[in-house]
Design an enzyme around this catalytic site. Structure first.
Site, PDB file in Angstrom:
ATOM      1  N   HIS A 157      64.668  49.314  53.580  1.00 44.93           N
ATOM      2  CA  HIS A 157      63.815  48.161  53.267  1.00 44.93           C
ATOM      3  C   HIS A 157      63.426  47.374  54.507  1.00 44.93           C
ATOM      4  O   HIS A 157      62.485  46.588  54.469  1.00 44.93           O
ATOM      5  CB  HIS A 157      64.530  47.245  52.264  1.00 44.93           C
ATOM      6  N   ASP A 363      59.383  42.089  60.000  1.00 45.87           N
ATOM      7  CA  ASP A 363      59.743  42.184  58.587  1.00 45.87           C
ATOM      8  C   ASP A 363      59.413  43.587  58.102  1.00 45.87           C
ATOM      9  O   ASP A 363      58.357  44.124  58.451  1.00 45.87           O
ATOM     10  CB  ASP A 363      58.902  41.165  57.784  1.00 45.87           C
TER      11      ASP A 363
HETATM   12  P1  ADQ Z   1      63.612  39.946  52.130  1.00 47.39           P
HETATM   13  O1  ADQ Z   1      63.943  39.790  53.578  1.00 47.39           O
HETATM   14  O2  ADQ Z   1      64.454  39.184  51.200  1.00 47.39           O
HETATM   15  O3  ADQ Z   1      63.610  41.467  51.675  1.00 47.39           O
HETATM   16  P2  ADQ Z   1      60.822  39.563  51.025  1.00 47.39           P
HETATM   17  O4  ADQ Z   1      60.164  40.865  50.992  1.00 47.39           O
HETATM   18  O5  ADQ Z   1      59.893  38.461  51.400  1.00 47.39           O
HETATM   19  O6  ADQ Z   1      62.040  39.465  52.034  1.00 47.39           O
HETATM   20  O7  ADQ Z   1      61.402  39.296  49.596  1.00 47.39           O
HETATM   21  C1  ADQ Z   1      61.857  38.085  49.234  1.00 47.39           C
HETATM   22  C2  ADQ Z   1      61.823  37.952  47.712  1.00 47.39           C
HETATM   23  O8  ADQ Z   1      62.607  36.816  47.405  1.00 47.39           O
HETATM   24  C3  ADQ Z   1      60.413  37.721  47.201  1.00 47.39           C
HETATM   25  O9  ADQ Z   1      60.243  38.363  45.970  1.00 47.39           O
HETATM   26  C4  ADQ Z   1      60.365  36.204  47.044  1.00 47.39           C
HETATM   27  O10 ADQ Z   1      59.565  35.756  45.984  1.00 47.39           O
HETATM   28  C5  ADQ Z   1      61.808  35.851  46.763  1.00 47.39           C
HETATM   29  N1  ADQ Z   1      62.079  34.521  47.319  1.00 47.39           N
HETATM   30  C6  ADQ Z   1      62.122  34.147  48.613  1.00 47.39           C
HETATM   31  N2  ADQ Z   1      62.344  32.825  48.704  1.00 47.39           N
HETATM   32  C7  ADQ Z   1      62.425  32.360  47.449  1.00 47.39           C
HETATM   33  C8  ADQ Z   1      62.617  31.071  46.869  1.00 47.39           C
HETATM   34  N3  ADQ Z   1      62.749  29.978  47.596  1.00 47.39           N
HETATM   35  N4  ADQ Z   1      62.655  30.977  45.537  1.00 47.39           N
HETATM   36  C9  ADQ Z   1      62.510  32.082  44.768  1.00 47.39           C
HETATM   37  N5  ADQ Z   1      62.300  33.307  45.239  1.00 47.39           N
HETATM   38  C10 ADQ Z   1      62.261  33.442  46.565  1.00 47.39           C
HETATM   39  C11 ADQ Z   1      63.851  42.737  52.299  1.00 47.39           C
HETATM   40  C12 ADQ Z   1      63.055  43.003  53.575  1.00 47.39           C
HETATM   41  C13 ADQ Z   1      61.571  42.835  53.326  1.00 47.39           C
HETATM   42  C14 ADQ Z   1      61.127  43.742  52.177  1.00 47.39           C
HETATM   43  C15 ADQ Z   1      62.034  43.571  50.977  1.00 47.39           C
HETATM   44  C16 ADQ Z   1      61.747  44.618  49.903  1.00 47.39           C
HETATM   45  O11 ADQ Z   1      63.502  42.141  54.628  1.00 47.39           O
HETATM   46  O12 ADQ Z   1      60.815  43.132  54.498  1.00 47.39           O
HETATM   47  O13 ADQ Z   1      59.796  43.427  51.814  1.00 47.39           O
HETATM   48  O14 ADQ Z   1      63.402  43.713  51.330  1.00 47.39           O
HETATM   49  O15 ADQ Z   1      61.795  45.903  50.431  1.00 47.39           O
END
Ligand code: ADQ
Length: 462
Positions: A157, A363
């Site tokens: 991921h 990311d």
């Molecule tokens: P993350 O580093 O966690 O994931 P991201 O892809 O942005 O990053 O996913 C975060 C998830 O958490 C999103 O669905 C978002 O809506 C939710 N989220 C974040 N802050 C929130 C908040 N304050 N309240 C509610 N929900 C919140 C890792 C990798 C990424 C990759 C994903 C999936 O680092 O690059 O995209 O896995 O593979």
């Protein structure tokens, strides 16, 4: 149809259906369709003196949820240590933050062994095993050493780093060989996959052709599978009548332009740099004072790790500094909240924001960028300001792509976003919206699983 077995660091509870993120919803969907089993850490800590790990099994909708308790030491060495203080920073190109300890590495392998020992007796010969993320790279090797011959796939991921960085890890070759024990290894973007291929060619003299590598008597297929979101779900959430939190937000904005950022509080997300850029924007374009509000929503994560306490302090200080410098008695440019927000309220916040600011320093993908697009009003969409270093930048070409280290560049992009006329917003937005409708997270699980189930020889001619 072969049964699916998913393994990830954490396993959501069977009932957590509408609170969890896109990935767990999609995986659960795939598991329920085929019947299956999901194994991972329960999040619980058990006493060191108990000799066997406590395993709990719950069955719901055709799926067994098998969760394992870890000891404090496992948590320290495997999770906080090797996974999150060695692999996470290094894979996000932050060698300065990387803490490598042999004790942690041993703990990482020990927990992978424990997972394998618990999983192996539950696996039937034609089950297909899908392992997720950097916590579990060695799992296939451990399962194979217990005699399992099943098809096994791995999806990373997070980014795969450049060769020079990966080879900083003292056990880099062992980890690379661990990956070769899978039948399929999936990456978020082609540059991540290419980094891995460069490493294999240069360090291990391995032949990679047509996305397939041959080494140590095995054939492993490599592929790019950009993860996505449940697009329809977000579209529906955003269309539904606004939740109380969204109404409160809109009321408090009094017509100001909202620039929204939503991240886990993590140093890879570039939050201090983003706040700096907002300050620069107000310095360069003072006409936006009192007309612009930035909202940063960032729940704390991984609090036991010192670098995460540090980033919390850094962000709070940066926000305070900018508010002190540019704010007034009736207006502060930045609102910073350490909150987690429910999925449907989140969709409303995205929709209320004229600008989505997603500027990680690095990311794997970044699902927030995709969620922001899906939640927009298709007749009057907002503008996405997106880091070129997020995997999502490879797909969301209609965003204003920025270099998050270039504070002036981000400040200019914020201004362009504020000023952008409707026709340009539409022409940037519509192709991204259409793309996300087609390439949603269900398509992602299907694509990965059909590649995993394809025989290697067929993959060569495909
Ligand atoms: P993350 O580093 O966690 O994931 P991201 O892809 O942005 O990053 O996913 C975060 C998830 O958490 C999103 O669905 C978002 O809506 C939710 N989220 C974040 N802050 C929130 C908040 N304050 N309240 C509610 N929900 C919140 C890792 C990798 C990424 C990759 C994903 C999936 O680092 O690059 O995209 O896995 O593979």
């Amino acid at each position: 149809m072969a049964r699916l077995i998913a393994v990830s660091n954490r396993v959501p509870k069977p009932g957590e259906r509408y609170t969890s993120g896109g990935l767990s919803v999609a995986l659960r969907n795939a598991l329920e369709r085929r019947g299956g089993l999901w194994l991972g850490w329960s999040g619980q800590i058990q006493d060191e003196t108990v000799s066997e790990p406590r395993v709990t099994t719950q069955r719901a909708h055709n799926v067994d949820y098998v969760t394992v308790d870890l000891t404090k030491r496992d948590e320290e060495e495997y999770y906080n240590g090797f996974a999150n203080r060695a692999l996470w920073p290094l894979f996000h190109h932050r060698p300065g933050l990387t803490e490598f300890a042999r004790r942690d590495m041993a703990g990482y392998y020990r927990v992978n062994q424990t997972f394998a020992r618990i999983l192996a007796p539950l696996v039937q010969p034609d089950d297909v095993i899908w392992v997720h993320d950097y916590h579990l790279i060695p799992l296939a090797s451990e399962l194979r050493s217990l005699g399992l011959k099943n098809r096994m796939g791995f999806f990373l991921h997070i980014p795969w780093p450049a060769q020079e960085l990966f080879s900083i890890l003292p056990n880099h070759a062992r980890l690379a060989i661990n990956l070769i024990n899978y039948d399929l290894v999936g990456f978020q973007t082609k540059p991540h996959m290419d980094n891995f291929i460069t490493y294999l060619k240069d360090e291990m003299d391995t032949k990679v052709e047509g996305g397939e590598l041959e080494a140590f008597g095995r054939r492993t297929q490599l592929g790019v599978f950009p993860i996505s979101i449940d697009t329809q779900e977000f579209i529906q959430f955003a269309r539904a009548p606004r939740s109380a939190i969204a109404r409160r937000l809109e009321h408090s904005l009094e017509g100001k332009i909202l620039a929204l950022s939503v991240d886990r509080l993590d140093y890879s997300k570039g939050i201090p740099q983003r706040i700096e850029a907002i300050g620069r924007f107000l310095e360069l374009y003072p006409e936006y004072k009192s007309r612009f509000t930035a909202l940063q929503v960032a729940p704390t994560t991984r609090e036991a790790i010192p670098e995460y306490a540090e980033i919390n302090r850094e962000v709070a200080e940066a926000a305070g500094r900018i508010n002190g410098r540019f704010g007034d008695i009736d207006w502060a440019p930045i609102r910073y909240v350490n909150k987690s927000i429910g999925r449907s309220a989140l969709a409303h916040l995205y929709r209320a924001a004229k600008i989505g600011v997603v500027t990680p320093l690095r990311d794997g993908m970044n699902l927030v960028a995709k969620e922001y697009i899906a939640a927009q009003d298709p007749e009057n969409p907002g503008v996405l300001v997106l880091s070129r270093f997020a995997g999502a930048a490879k797909e969301l070409r209609g965003a204003l792509l920025v270099n998050p280290y270039d504070i002036d560049g981000v400040a200019h992009a914020l201004r362009s976003a504020c000023e952008m006329p409707l026709d340009e917003r539409l022409s940037r937005f519509l192709p991204m919206y259409a793309h996300l409708k087609k390439f949603n997270v269900h398509r992602w699980t299907d694509d990965f699983l059909s590649a995993l189930m394809r025989e290697p020889q067929l993959a060569l001619t495909a």
